[in-house]
Design a protein around this motif. Structure first.
Motif, PDB file in Angstrom:
ATOM      1  N   ALA A 198      35.969  -4.774  -2.581  1.00 57.40           N
ATOM      2  CA  ALA A 198      36.833  -3.661  -3.398  1.00 57.40           C
ATOM      3  C   ALA A 198      35.941  -2.792  -4.323  1.00 57.40           C
ATOM      4  O   ALA A 198      34.757  -3.434  -4.699  1.00 57.40           O
ATOM      5  CB  ALA A 198      37.807  -4.320  -4.642  1.00 57.40           C
ATOM      6  N   ASP A 199      36.132  -1.583  -4.696  1.00 55.50           N
ATOM      7  CA  ASP A 199      35.304  -0.683  -5.485  1.00 55.50           C
ATOM      8  C   ASP A 199      35.670  -0.804  -6.769  1.00 55.50           C
ATOM      9  O   ASP A 199      34.873  -0.377  -7.819  1.00 55.50           O
ATOM     10  CB  ASP A 199      35.223   0.705  -5.058  1.00 55.50           C
ATOM     11  CG  ASP A 199      34.733   0.767  -3.379  1.00 55.50           C
ATOM     12  OD1 ASP A 199      33.811   0.411  -3.332  1.00 55.50           O
ATOM     13  OD2 ASP A 199      35.739   1.338  -2.459  1.00 55.50           O
ATOM     14  N   HIS A 200      37.184  -1.020  -7.284  1.00 53.20           N
ATOM     15  CA  HIS A 200      37.387  -0.885  -8.392  1.00 53.20           C
ATOM     16  C   HIS A 200      38.605  -1.883  -8.791  1.00 53.20           C
ATOM     17  O   HIS A 200      39.488  -1.995  -7.618  1.00 53.20           O
ATOM     18  CB  HIS A 200      38.302   0.349  -9.257  1.00 53.20           C
ATOM     19  CG  HIS A 200      37.466   1.710  -8.578  1.00 53.20           C
ATOM     20  ND1 HIS A 200      36.576   2.256  -9.658  1.00 53.20           N
ATOM     21  CD2 HIS A 200      37.339   2.304  -7.604  1.00 53.20           C
ATOM     22  CE1 HIS A 200      36.131   3.274  -8.972  1.00 53.20           C
ATOM     23  NE2 HIS A 200      36.510   3.339  -7.831  1.00 53.20           N
ATOM     24  N   VAL A 201      38.954  -2.375  -9.927  1.00 52.51           N
ATOM     25  CA  VAL A 201      40.085  -2.782 -10.241  1.00 52.51           C
ATOM     26  C   VAL A 201      40.796  -1.869 -11.095  1.00 52.51           C
ATOM     27  O   VAL A 201      40.340  -1.127 -12.025  1.00 52.51           O
ATOM     28  CB  VAL A 201      40.073  -4.229 -10.932  1.00 52.51           C
ATOM     29  CG1 VAL A 201      41.375  -4.636 -11.549  1.00 52.51           C
ATOM     30  CG2 VAL A 201      39.686  -5.386 -10.117  1.00 52.51           C
ATOM     31  N   VAL A 202      42.080  -1.596 -10.903  1.00 48.92           N
ATOM     32  CA  VAL A 202      42.913  -0.641 -11.612  1.00 48.92           C
ATOM     33  C   VAL A 202      43.902  -1.472 -12.242  1.00 48.92           C
ATOM     34  O   VAL A 202      44.744  -2.002 -11.722  1.00 48.92           O
ATOM     35  CB  VAL A 202      43.611   0.594 -10.780  1.00 48.92           C
ATOM     36  CG1 VAL A 202      44.270   1.489 -11.382  1.00 48.92           C
ATOM     37  CG2 VAL A 202      42.618   1.303  -9.919  1.00 48.92           C
ATOM     38  N   GLY A 203      44.118  -1.248 -13.704  1.00 46.37           N
ATOM     39  CA  GLY A 203      45.144  -1.937 -14.305  1.00 46.37           C
ATOM     40  C   GLY A 203      46.188  -1.057 -14.990  1.00 46.37           C
ATOM     41  O   GLY A 203      45.714   0.113 -15.443  1.00 46.37           O
ATOM     42  N   ILE A 204      47.186  -1.684 -15.206  1.00 48.12           N
ATOM     43  CA  ILE A 204      48.311  -0.559 -15.683  1.00 48.12           C
ATOM     44  C   ILE A 204      48.741  -1.094 -17.359  1.00 48.12           C
ATOM     45  O   ILE A 204      48.720  -2.279 -17.563  1.00 48.12           O
ATOM     46  CB  ILE A 204      49.660  -1.082 -14.944  1.00 48.12           C
ATOM     47  CG1 ILE A 204      49.308  -0.692 -13.448  1.00 48.12           C
ATOM     48  CG2 ILE A 204      50.868  -0.134 -15.454  1.00 48.12           C
ATOM     49  CD1 ILE A 204      50.602  -1.023 -12.425  1.00 48.12           C
ATOM     50  N   GLU A 205      48.556   0.039 -17.871  1.00 47.35           N
ATOM     51  CA  GLU A 205      49.012  -0.247 -19.448  1.00 47.35           C
ATOM     52  C   GLU A 205      50.135  -0.959 -19.656  1.00 47.35           C
ATOM     53  O   GLU A 205      51.206  -0.717 -19.343  1.00 47.35           O
ATOM     54  CB  GLU A 205      49.031   1.089 -20.217  1.00 47.35           C
ATOM     55  CG  GLU A 205      49.206   1.116 -21.622  1.00 47.35           C
ATOM     56  CD  GLU A 205      48.793   2.485 -22.260  1.00 47.35           C
ATOM     57  OE1 GLU A 205      48.444   3.508 -21.832  1.00 47.35           O
ATOM     58  OE2 GLU A 205      49.176   2.511 -23.692  1.00 47.35           O
ATOM     59  N   SER A 206      50.165  -1.749 -20.787  1.00 48.77           N
ATOM     60  CA  SER A 206      48.813  -2.079 -21.337  1.00 48.77           C
ATOM     61  C   SER A 206      48.630  -3.584 -21.078  1.00 48.77           C
ATOM     62  O   SER A 206      47.375  -3.925 -21.165  1.00 48.77           O
ATOM     63  CB  SER A 206      49.318  -2.241 -22.848  1.00 48.77           C
ATOM     64  OG  SER A 206      50.221  -2.939 -23.421  1.00 48.77           O
ATOM     65  N   ARG A 207      49.574  -4.358 -20.625  1.00 52.15           N
ATOM     66  CA  ARG A 207      49.129  -5.892 -20.417  1.00 52.15           C
ATOM     67  C   ARG A 207      48.161  -5.944 -19.152  1.00 52.15           C
ATOM     68  O   ARG A 207      47.709  -6.995 -18.840  1.00 52.15           O
ATOM     69  CB  ARG A 207      50.343  -6.979 -20.527  1.00 52.15           C
ATOM     70  CG  ARG A 207      50.682  -7.343 -21.903  1.00 52.15           C
ATOM     71  CD  ARG A 207      51.915  -7.645 -22.086  1.00 52.15           C
ATOM     72  NE  ARG A 207      53.178  -7.080 -21.926  1.00 52.15           N
ATOM     73  CZ  ARG A 207      53.963  -7.275 -21.188  1.00 52.15           C
ATOM     74  NH1 ARG A 207      53.974  -8.261 -20.074  1.00 52.15           N
ATOM     75  NH2 ARG A 207      55.081  -6.076 -20.972  1.00 52.15           N
ATOM     76  N   GLY A 208      48.498  -5.009 -18.366  1.00 50.08           N
ATOM     77  CA  GLY A 208      47.721  -5.051 -17.024  1.00 50.08           C
ATOM     78  C   GLY A 208      46.090  -4.847 -17.260  1.00 50.08           C
ATOM     79  O   GLY A 208      45.245  -5.072 -16.415  1.00 50.08           O
TER      80      GLY A 208
END
Ligand code: AMP
Length: 170
Positions: free
Chosen positions: A49-59
């Motif tokens: 993987a190149d990135h982890v993408v997290g979703i606001e806000s608890r992600g």
């Protein structure tokens, strides 16, 4: 380690009829958080993987730790009006009404391989919208990654065609 012991059920929050899964006890325990991150990261180490993408806000909470554990960067997907610069926008349907998510346009480049993380998979609408943002930039989602899944809400059905993994199932 039994991580379910660190998730607290809160009935009727944030509104009547919702059984809220509170991850605060897990976050408060260094050992439980460490254990969750190790378990989330283990199958991802060889995926490139190149990135982890997290979703606001608890992600953001476990997503950022997961990125560190994998040795890659973290990209936030945010609620409207929080991100500066050029942004891309995705509006999606909730049970009642619409919601919007935003991401910085240059955050992900064409061909980037991404792990998309959030704490809870419920109906899958939020994760689907985040997936659309990543794809608009030409990113490829390697895996939808959640701490826990509420199986009866059928979020998985919405997120077909991409591998999906959760540590805990309810
Ligand atoms: P979804 O219905 O899958 O789009 O979920 C919407 C967002 O709300 C996700 O970011 C979840 O983290 C959160 N969420 C939904 N249902 C719950 C729940 N029962 N407990 C905790 N968080 C929830």
């Amino acid at each position: 380690m039994d991580l379910k012991a660190f998730i607290k059920d809160v009935p009727n929050f944030p509104k009547q009829g919702i059984l809220f899964k509170d991850i605060s006890p897990l976050l408060k325990s260094n050992t439980a958080t460490r254990n969750a991150i190790e378990k989330l990261a283990e199958p991802l180490r060889e995926l490139g993987a190149d990135h982890v993408v997290g979703i606001e806000s608890r992600g953001f909470l476990l997503g950022m730790l997961l990125a560190q554990e994998l040795g890659v960067g973290f990209t936030p997907i945010r609620k409207p009006g929080k991100l500066p610069g050029e942004i891309i926008v995705e509006t999606y349907e909730l049970e009642y009404g619409l919601d919007t998510l935003e991401m910085q346009q240059n955050a992900i480049k064409k061909g980037d391989k991404v792990i998309l993380h959030d704490d809870v998979l419920a109906t899958g609408g939020t994760a689907m919208a985040a997936c659309n943002l990543i794809r608009k930039c030409g990113g490829e989602i390697l895996e939808f990654n959640f701490l826990l899944e509420l199986e009866n809400l059928n979020g998985r059905k919405k997120l077909r065609n991409v591998p999906l993994r959760t540590l805990l199932t309810y």
